[in-house]
Design an enzyme around this catalytic site. Structure first.
Site, PDB file in Angstrom:
ATOM      1  N   THR A   1      32.354  13.712  64.477  1.00  0.00           N
ATOM      2  CA  THR A   1      32.385  15.198  64.425  1.00  0.00           C
ATOM      3  C   THR A   1      33.241  15.719  65.380  1.00  0.00           C
ATOM      4  OG1 THR A   1      31.009  17.330  65.073  1.00  0.00           O
ATOM      5  CG2 THR A   1      30.404  15.025  66.121  1.00  0.00           C
TER       6      THR A   1
ATOM      7  N   TYR B   1      24.017  16.912  70.452  1.00  0.00           N
ATOM      8  CA  TYR B   1      24.624  16.343  69.113  1.00  0.00           C
ATOM      9  C   TYR B   1      25.884  15.664  69.299  1.00  0.00           C
ATOM     10  CZ  TYR B   1      26.975  16.594  64.590  1.00  0.00           C
ATOM     11  OH  TYR B   1      27.649  16.582  63.640  1.00  0.00           O
TER      12      TYR B   1
END
Ligand code: UDP
Length: 334
Positions: free
Chosen positions: A117, A141
């Site tokens: 990501t 995250y």
């Protein structure tokens, strides 16, 4: 040769499953259906309901199904949730990924594709952001994903395992053939929320922060169409099977849109002028993240085919309508 797709009943993994089927691959999906849907896994792909951190199960699937590649999508992905439940994120996204990588190494699986990501970059002044930009994730995250990149790097040096890590920017849109789209219950993504609001599922939507240092004060993101993203994964699979070296690439278009701009497109494409609220910044949101997008082209030979925000929004709208018909009208499920 079978490709094991973890999270293959979810949004991105489900589109990978379709892409692999379309390419004539044998696909085995492993998904615990915590956020995915069994109906998203369409034949001839096969669904095994289970956990990718279950080493006994994964080991058996690798042995019995002739798995030569793992594409790992299963993850918790909501940045604000990762701030309130960091250990849950580290457990699912990091600890279980360690188990999966170990299963791959022990089972002789040589090819691994990892959903990483742009959140690994965090707050960065680089725009666009290149793969060698210093990594400074600002959410659990992003950190939970970055640790997996590091594990893969080290594992590929020590063992006979090659990987492609793809750092996704903002994935959006739906299968152009209308087979699948973003179906996650209570999804928080901007385009999803926008089209849901346009269709009257919510009375209004929030703009989180209008005082960012961007061209109109709202956050700037690089929205990549889902099928284009999947094409990068198919290119990664071919690259790995050709015996090439491990690599990490951004997946984005190299330009983007602000929250205000996206909302304008949703209003124009849907023809609905819905209500927008001015809300405070959402914790964990960097001001701007735009991909430097050359490496994926040079290394994997990927070329974007659907770089068009209007079309992305149109696909999301079409899918939202289909999903509504499929799921009926449970107010908190769509
Ligand atoms: N956003 C917003 N309203 C919403 C959902 C998102 O203003 O209802 C903003 C969010 O703060 C971020 C951008 O839209 O700046 C993209 O958010 P999204 O959750 O789609 O993806 P992220 O960039 O967080 O991965």
């Amino acid at each position: 040769m079978t490709v094991l797709v973890t999270g293959g009943a979810g949004y991105i993994g489900g589109h990978m499953t379709l892409g692999l089927i379309d390419a004539g691959e044998q696909v085995l999906v492993l998904d615990n259906l915590s956020t995915g849907f069994a109906w998203a896994v369409q034949p001839p792909a096969e669904l095994v309901v289970g956990d990718f951190g279950d080493a006994a199960l994964v080991g058996r699937l690798i042995r019995e199904r002739g798995v030569d590649a793992i594409a790992h999508f299963a993850a918790k992905i909501v940045v604000p949730d990762s701030l309130s439940d960091p250990l849950g994120y580290y457990d699912n996204n990091t600890a279980k990924a360690l188990s999966l990588i170990r299963s791959a190494v022990e089972g002789g699986v040589k090819h691994f594709i990892f959903s990483s990501t742009a959140a690994v970059y965090g707050e960065t002044s680089a725009e666009p952001v290149a793969e060698d930009t210093p990594l400074n994730p600002i959410s659990p995250y992003g950190r939970s994903k970055l640790m997996v990149e590091w594990m893969l790097q080290d594992a590929s040096r020590a063992y006979d395992l090659r990987y492609v890590a793809l750092r996704y920017f903002n994935v959006a849109g739906a299968d152009p053939k209308g087979r699948l789209g973003q179906s996650t219950p209570r999804a928080t993504h901007l385009i999803k929320r926008g089209v849901q609001t346009a269709l009257g599922r919510f009375p209004s939507m929030d703009i989180f922060g209008e005082d960012y240092p961007t061209r109109d004060g709202t956050c700037l993101r690089d929205y990549i169409q889902i099928t284009d993203l999947i094409d990068a994964h198919l290119a990664a699979l071919a690259y790995l099977r050709a015996g090439r070296e491990s690599v990490t690439c951004n997946c984005g278009y190299g330009h983007g849109a602000t929250v205000n701009e996206v909302i304008d497109v949703v209003k124009r494409v849907s023809g609905v002028d819905f209500k927008v609220n001015h809300a405070p910044r959402r914790p964990g949101d960097p001001a701007a993240i735009i991909a430097k997008a050359e490496k994926v082209r040079e290394t994997l030979g990927w070329r974007p085919k659907r770089d068009d925000l209007d079309e992305i929004v149109r696909q999301a709208l079409d899918w939202e309508r289909r999903l509504h018909n499929r799921l009926g009208e449970p107010p908190d499920a769509v």
